[in-house]
Scaffold this motif. Structure first.
Motif, PDB file in Angstrom:
ATOM      1  N   TYR A  32      67.250  74.556  34.059  1.00 17.87           N
ATOM      2  CA  TYR A  32      66.196  75.345  34.686  1.00 17.87           C
ATOM      3  C   TYR A  32      64.837  75.026  34.073  1.00 17.87           C
ATOM      4  O   TYR A  32      64.605  75.277  32.897  1.00 17.87           O
ATOM      5  CB  TYR A  32      66.498  76.832  34.549  1.00 17.87           C
ATOM      6  CG  TYR A  32      65.686  77.717  35.468  1.00 17.87           C
ATOM      7  CD1 TYR A  32      66.036  77.865  36.803  1.00 17.87           C
ATOM      8  CD2 TYR A  32      64.574  78.406  34.996  1.00 17.87           C
ATOM      9  CE1 TYR A  32      65.300  78.681  37.645  1.00 17.87           C
ATOM     10  CE2 TYR A  32      63.836  79.218  35.827  1.00 17.87           C
ATOM     11  CZ  TYR A  32      64.203  79.356  37.157  1.00 17.87           C
ATOM     12  OH  TYR A  32      63.474  80.168  37.989  1.00 17.87           O
ATOM     13  N   TYR A  33      63.961  74.488  34.877  1.00 11.67           N
ATOM     14  CA  TYR A  33      62.609  74.193  34.428  1.00 11.67           C
ATOM     15  C   TYR A  33      61.646  75.241  34.982  1.00 11.67           C
ATOM     16  O   TYR A  33      61.888  75.837  36.029  1.00 11.67           O
ATOM     17  CB  TYR A  33      62.178  72.789  34.872  1.00 11.67           C
ATOM     18  CG  TYR A  33      62.274  72.560  36.362  1.00 11.67           C
ATOM     19  CD1 TYR A  33      63.440  72.048  36.934  1.00 11.67           C
ATOM     20  CD2 TYR A  33      61.203  72.845  37.201  1.00 11.67           C
ATOM     21  CE1 TYR A  33      63.535  71.836  38.293  1.00 11.67           C
ATOM     22  CE2 TYR A  33      61.289  72.636  38.565  1.00 11.67           C
ATOM     23  CZ  TYR A  33      62.453  72.135  39.107  1.00 11.67           C
ATOM     24  OH  TYR A  33      62.551  71.924  40.471  1.00 11.67           O
ATOM     25  N   MET A  34      60.529  75.452  34.292  1.00 12.37           N
ATOM     26  CA  MET A  34      59.550  76.443  34.709  1.00 12.37           C
ATOM     27  C   MET A  34      58.152  75.853  34.626  1.00 12.37           C
ATOM     28  O   MET A  34      57.913  74.888  33.898  1.00 12.37           O
ATOM     29  CB  MET A  34      59.650  77.699  33.838  1.00 12.37           C
ATOM     30  CG  MET A  34      61.006  78.384  33.914  1.00 12.37           C
ATOM     31  SD  MET A  34      61.130  79.874  32.893  1.00 12.37           S
ATOM     32  CE  MET A  34      60.094  81.011  33.846  1.00 12.37           C
ATOM     33  N   GLY A  35      57.256  76.435  35.388  1.00 12.85           N
ATOM     34  CA  GLY A  35      55.905  75.915  35.406  1.00 12.85           C
ATOM     35  C   GLY A  35      54.893  76.934  35.879  1.00 12.85           C
ATOM     36  O   GLY A  35      55.235  78.067  36.236  1.00 12.85           O
ATOM     37  N   TRP A  36      53.639  76.512  35.867  1.00 11.47           N
ATOM     38  CA  TRP A  36      52.532  77.345  36.314  1.00 11.47           C
ATOM     39  C   TRP A  36      51.711  76.621  37.366  1.00 11.47           C
ATOM     40  O   TRP A  36      51.435  75.416  37.245  1.00 11.47           O
ATOM     41  CB  TRP A  36      51.611  77.714  35.145  1.00 11.47           C
ATOM     42  CG  TRP A  36      52.219  78.665  34.159  1.00 11.47           C
ATOM     43  CD1 TRP A  36      52.907  78.362  33.029  1.00 11.47           C
ATOM     44  CD2 TRP A  36      52.175  80.093  34.223  1.00 11.47           C
ATOM     45  NE1 TRP A  36      53.299  79.502  32.376  1.00 11.47           N
ATOM     46  CE2 TRP A  36      52.858  80.588  33.096  1.00 11.47           C
ATOM     47  CE3 TRP A  36      51.620  81.010  35.125  1.00 11.47           C
ATOM     48  CZ2 TRP A  36      53.005  81.956  32.837  1.00 11.47           C
ATOM     49  CZ3 TRP A  36      51.765  82.368  34.882  1.00 11.47           C
ATOM     50  CH2 TRP A  36      52.450  82.816  33.744  1.00 11.47           C
ATOM     51  N   PHE A  37      51.328  77.369  38.381  1.00 13.70           N
ATOM     52  CA  PHE A  37      50.423  76.892  39.413  1.00 13.70           C
ATOM     53  C   PHE A  37      49.274  77.880  39.519  1.00 13.70           C
ATOM     54  O   PHE A  37      49.351  78.991  39.000  1.00 13.70           O
ATOM     55  CB  PHE A  37      51.142  76.783  40.761  1.00 13.70           C
ATOM     56  CG  PHE A  37      52.120  75.648  40.845  1.00 13.70           C
ATOM     57  CD1 PHE A  37      51.810  74.499  41.560  1.00 13.70           C
ATOM     58  CD2 PHE A  37      53.354  75.718  40.214  1.00 13.70           C
ATOM     59  CE1 PHE A  37      52.704  73.447  41.647  1.00 13.70           C
ATOM     60  CE2 PHE A  37      54.255  74.677  40.289  1.00 13.70           C
ATOM     61  CZ  PHE A  37      53.929  73.535  41.007  1.00 13.70           C
ATOM     62  N   ARG A  38      48.211  77.481  40.200  1.00 13.32           N
ATOM     63  CA  ARG A  38      47.095  78.392  40.407  1.00 13.32           C
ATOM     64  C   ARG A  38      46.481  78.159  41.783  1.00 13.32           C
ATOM     65  O   ARG A  38      46.576  77.070  42.348  1.00 13.32           O
ATOM     66  CB  ARG A  38      46.034  78.239  39.316  1.00 13.32           C
ATOM     67  CG  ARG A  38      45.321  76.891  39.301  1.00 13.32           C
ATOM     68  CD  ARG A  38      44.415  76.787  38.090  1.00 13.32           C
ATOM     69  NE  ARG A  38      43.660  75.538  38.063  1.00 13.32           N
ATOM     70  CZ  ARG A  38      42.880  75.161  37.060  1.00 13.32           C
ATOM     71  NH1 ARG A  38      42.744  75.948  35.990  1.00 13.32           N
ATOM     72  NH2 ARG A  38      42.223  74.004  37.124  1.00 13.32           N
ATOM     73  N   GLN A  39      45.849  79.203  42.300  1.00 15.84           N
ATOM     74  CA  GLN A  39      45.225  79.110  43.605  1.00 15.84           C
ATOM     75  C   GLN A  39      43.927  79.910  43.619  1.00 15.84           C
ATOM     76  O   GLN A  39      43.931  81.120  43.408  1.00 15.84           O
ATOM     77  CB  GLN A  39      46.168  79.620  44.694  1.00 15.84           C
ATOM     78  CG  GLN A  39      45.646  79.418  46.100  1.00 15.84           C
ATOM     79  CD  GLN A  39      46.706  79.669  47.151  1.00 15.84           C
ATOM     80  OE1 GLN A  39      47.690  80.371  46.898  1.00 15.84           O
ATOM     81  NE2 GLN A  39      46.530  79.089  48.320  1.00 15.84           N
ATOM     82  N   ALA A  40      42.830  79.221  43.873  1.00 15.38           N
ATOM     83  CA  ALA A  40      41.521  79.853  43.981  1.00 15.38           C
ATOM     84  C   ALA A  40      41.272  80.227  45.437  1.00 15.38           C
ATOM     85  O   ALA A  40      41.872  79.639  46.341  1.00 15.38           O
ATOM     86  CB  ALA A  40      40.438  78.910  43.476  1.00 15.38           C
ATOM     87  N   PRO A  41      40.392  81.193  45.698  1.00 10.74           N
ATOM     88  CA  PRO A  41      40.095  81.590  47.075  1.00 10.74           C
ATOM     89  C   PRO A  41      39.658  80.407  47.926  1.00 10.74           C
ATOM     90  O   PRO A  41      38.784  79.634  47.536  1.00 10.74           O
ATOM     91  CB  PRO A  41      38.958  82.599  46.910  1.00 10.74           C
ATOM     92  CG  PRO A  41      39.174  83.174  45.549  1.00 10.74           C
ATOM     93  CD  PRO A  41      39.650  82.010  44.724  1.00 10.74           C
TER      94      PRO A  41
END
Length: 125
Positions: A32-41
């Motif tokens: 199981y791998y994990m990560g971070w994403f982001r989203q700006a308006p």
């Protein structure tokens, strides 16, 4: 499916730091791998960082390399994102993600199976 819950977002001045946390609802296996994403308006969701279960292998987007650090504590079923030297362009909703599909690195949204609800990070200029 694993339930993921993010926390730690907030308002911080440019140059400051924040530490995000993501708690998984159950134990995870070595695959199981994990990560971070982001989203700006008005923007598409973009990759930030990912980490394998062992915690010894990480991968970062060029935009955050040297400033952000991803880590995980499997005993707590939690992954972290330490963000330093924050810039206004880092302002976004940050999402935690996880998956078990074979492959490395995983830097595309569709390569993940589980997602958190997101936590807002706002960097003031």
């Amino acid at each position: 499916q694993v339930q993921l819950t993010e926390s730690g977002g907030g308002l911080v001045p440019a140059g400051g730091s924040l530490r995000l946390s993501c708690a998984a609802s159950r134990r995870t296996f070595s695959s199981y791998y994990m990560g971070w994403f982001r989203q700006a308006p008005g923007k598409e969701r973009e990759f930030v960082a990912t980490i394998r279960w062992s915690g010894t292998t990480t991968y970062y987007a060029d935009s955050v390399k040297g400033r952000f650090t991803i880590s995980r504590d499997n005993a707590k079923n939690t992954v972290y994102l330490q963000m330093n030297s924050l810039k206004a362009e880092d302002t976004a909703v940050y999402y935690c993600a996880g998956g078990s599909i074979t492959g490395w690195p995983r830097s595309r949204s569709y390569e993940y199976d589980d997602w958190g609800q997101g936590t807002q990070v706002t960097v003031s200029s």
